[in-house]
Design a protein around this motif. Structure first.
Motif, PDB file in Angstrom:
ATOM      1  N   SER A 249      22.501  -6.832 -16.673  1.00 35.91           N
ATOM      2  CA  SER A 249      21.152  -5.474 -16.025  1.00 35.91           C
ATOM      3  C   SER A 249      20.411  -6.340 -15.965  1.00 35.91           C
ATOM      4  O   SER A 249      20.424  -7.206 -16.703  1.00 35.91           O
ATOM      5  CB  SER A 249      21.764  -4.730 -16.957  1.00 35.91           C
ATOM      6  N   ARG A 250      19.794  -5.579 -15.416  1.00 35.59           N
ATOM      7  CA  ARG A 250      18.030  -5.662 -14.602  1.00 35.59           C
ATOM      8  C   ARG A 250      17.614  -7.418 -13.947  1.00 35.59           C
ATOM      9  O   ARG A 250      16.276  -7.961 -14.632  1.00 35.59           O
ATOM     10  CB  ARG A 250      17.511  -5.941 -16.137  1.00 35.59           C
ATOM     11  N   GLY A 251      19.197  -7.874 -13.245  1.00 40.36           N
ATOM     12  CA  GLY A 251      18.456  -8.821 -12.187  1.00 40.36           C
ATOM     13  C   GLY A 251      19.064  -9.898 -13.361  1.00 40.36           C
ATOM     14  O   GLY A 251      18.174 -11.055 -12.973  1.00 40.36           O
ATOM     15  N   THR A 271      15.885  -6.817  -7.976  1.00 44.59           N
ATOM     16  CA  THR A 271      17.829  -6.422  -7.925  1.00 44.59           C
ATOM     17  C   THR A 271      18.008  -5.773  -9.299  1.00 44.59           C
ATOM     18  O   THR A 271      16.946  -5.786 -10.685  1.00 44.59           O
ATOM     19  CB  THR A 271      18.437  -7.565  -7.484  1.00 44.59           C
ATOM     20  N   SER A 272      18.715  -4.549  -9.097  1.00 47.58           N
ATOM     21  CA  SER A 272      19.024  -4.496 -10.239  1.00 47.58           C
ATOM     22  C   SER A 272      20.583  -3.894 -11.162  1.00 47.58           C
ATOM     23  O   SER A 272      21.216  -3.600 -11.311  1.00 47.58           O
ATOM     24  CB  SER A 272      18.613  -2.454 -10.553  1.00 47.58           C
ATOM     25  N   GLY A 273      21.154  -4.302  -9.976  1.00 45.86           N
ATOM     26  CA  GLY A 273      22.897  -5.278 -10.027  1.00 45.86           C
ATOM     27  C   GLY A 273      23.327  -5.411  -8.742  1.00 45.86           C
ATOM     28  O   GLY A 273      22.955  -5.822  -7.425  1.00 45.86           O
ATOM     29  N   ARG A 287      21.505  -3.767  -5.476  1.00 42.76           N
ATOM     30  CA  ARG A 287      20.832  -2.842  -5.602  1.00 42.76           C
ATOM     31  C   ARG A 287      19.505  -3.634  -5.418  1.00 42.76           C
ATOM     32  O   ARG A 287      18.982  -4.188  -6.562  1.00 42.76           O
ATOM     33  CB  ARG A 287      21.085  -1.971  -6.618  1.00 42.76           C
ATOM     34  N   ARG A 288      19.035  -2.768  -4.840  1.00 37.88           N
ATOM     35  CA  ARG A 288      17.162  -2.972  -5.769  1.00 37.88           C
ATOM     36  C   ARG A 288      16.776  -2.019  -6.232  1.00 37.88           C
ATOM     37  O   ARG A 288      17.963  -1.150  -6.207  1.00 37.88           O
ATOM     38  CB  ARG A 288      16.825  -2.432  -3.823  1.00 37.88           C
ATOM     39  N   THR A 289      15.733  -2.288  -6.937  1.00 39.12           N
ATOM     40  CA  THR A 289      15.284  -2.048  -7.821  1.00 39.12           C
ATOM     41  C   THR A 289      14.604  -0.798  -7.617  1.00 39.12           C
ATOM     42  O   THR A 289      13.784  -0.871  -6.573  1.00 39.12           O
ATOM     43  CB  THR A 289      14.662  -2.909  -9.414  1.00 39.12           C
ATOM     44  N   GLU A 297      17.991   5.026  -2.809  1.00 42.16           N
ATOM     45  CA  GLU A 297      17.950   3.974  -3.587  1.00 42.16           C
ATOM     46  C   GLU A 297      17.945   2.831  -1.951  1.00 42.16           C
ATOM     47  O   GLU A 297      18.740   3.734  -1.678  1.00 42.16           O
ATOM     48  CB  GLU A 297      19.066   3.973  -4.360  1.00 42.16           C
TER      49      GLU A 297
END
Length: 348
Positions: A249-251, A271-273, A287-289, A297
């Motif tokens: 998580s949290r890149g 990113t977030s994932g 997935r962009r934060t 999103e």
């Protein structure tokens, strides 16, 4: 006498070509479509899986993999080209298949694993393996039967196609060598909850069951079932293409060699994932934060080596899985209307 104009070609019954424009890196709402986007009408459809290493087609013609889709509780599984939506073949599941448990598709597109009704005599749980190609005689290639398979709620093939992971609602995961009908190991949850994901490393050597609510991830040997390492503070993750790390998580990138957080690679910044990698490991869909000013999103297709953005779009999601096509050019996901759509991101 004027010549009669030729009739317009008929569109395939299963596919509809969208007409609205999508420009890479331009804002696009989930309801919009793109030139070249292929849409499979709703059943409502669910993405079963994507097979990146499909066997060659007729006369050795290459393929770009297959994507398997079906209605949410349908016995009809369709295998499509993951970039064009063209039908490849189809499978009709036998009546003893429990349709409320999603089938699993092997990485070569050859096998489907399905949960069956319990054995009528012993009441043991059962999992069947079906070929996606016509077979003689038709039917299951193997049927795994064991009391521990009662309550199976998820199935995942390992990359080599010989390992099959089964997640159970009673809070454990089993690893099977299905061609020999041998159970390799049973892994109990430390939280008491069922597994939410079953992860294999791309090289097929490692297996990580991700249990709901866990705060550490255990990595097991996929051949023997032995515990290889435990990553504290890592509740979930996805293996890197080289099988040397876990994307958390949290890149974050966690090294499997020492369990420590490694420097963030360029493709993970902001990113977030990770949704998935291309089959050759050179492209990744992330997935962009955060969200933009309109609360949307964003997904980005990035080059793994440099982190350079190749294409982007607002998230296309209606509760079903999203995936990147094996060639790394197309997003496969829900269309918000109960269907599956194939959205081109960036050509090769």
């Amino acid at each position: 006498m004027k010549p009669r104009p030729s009739a317009a070609p008929r569109r395939p019954r299963r596919l509809v070509l969208s007409l609205l424009a999508l420009t890479a890196l331009a804002p696009t709402s989930p309801a919009q479509s793109a030139p070249g986007e292929m849409r499979v009408p709703p059943d409502p459809l669910v993405l079963v899986g994507v097979a990146p290493r499909v066997l060659p087609g007729p006369a050795g013609t290459p393929t770009s993999g297959v994507a398997a889709v079906r209605g949410r509780y349908s016995s009809h599984v369709r295998l499509l080209d993951p970039t064009t939506g063209e039908a490849r073949r189809e499978v009709f599941l036998p009546p003893e298949v429990q349709l409320d448990v999603p089938p699993a598709l092997s990485a070569d597109g050859r096998w489907l694993a399905v949960v069956l009704t319990p054995d009528p005599f012993t009441h043991a749980g059962r999992v069947g393996i079906l070929s996606t190609y016509p077979t003689t005689p038709p039917g299951f290639q193997k049927v795994l039967s064991a009391g521990g398979l009662n309550g199976t709620l998820s199935l995942v093939f390992g990359p080599d196609g010989t390992r099959l992971a089964a997640g159970n609602r009673s809070g454990y995961a089993q690893l099977w060598e299905w061609p020999t009908e041998r159970r390799v190991t049973t892994i109990n949850s430390e939280t008491g909850y069922e597994p939410s994901r079953l992860e294999f490393s791309p090289d097929g050597r490692l297996f990580a069951p991700i249990f709901r609510g866990q705060t550490r991830t255990r990595i097991f040997d996929a051949q023997t079932g032995a515990l290889r390492t435990t990553l504290s503070g890592v509740g979930y993750g996805t293996f890197t293409p080289d099988s040397q790390g876990l994307l958390a998580s949290r890149g974050r990138l966690i090294s499997l060699a020492d369990g420590k957080e490694a420097p963030t690679p360029p493709y993970l910044v902001g990113t977030s994932g990770v949704i998935g990698f291309s089959a050759d490991g050179t492209r990744v869909l992330v997935r962009r934060t955060g969200v933009d000013v309109q609360g949307r999103e964003w997904l980005e297709l990035r080059e793994v080596a440099s982190g350079r953005t190749l294409g982007a779009l607002t998230r296309v999601w209606d509760g079903w899985p999203e995936a990147l096509s094996p060639d790394g050019t197309t997003l496969i996901g829900g269309d918000g209307e109960g269907g599956i759509r194939l959205l081109p991101l960036a050509p090769r």
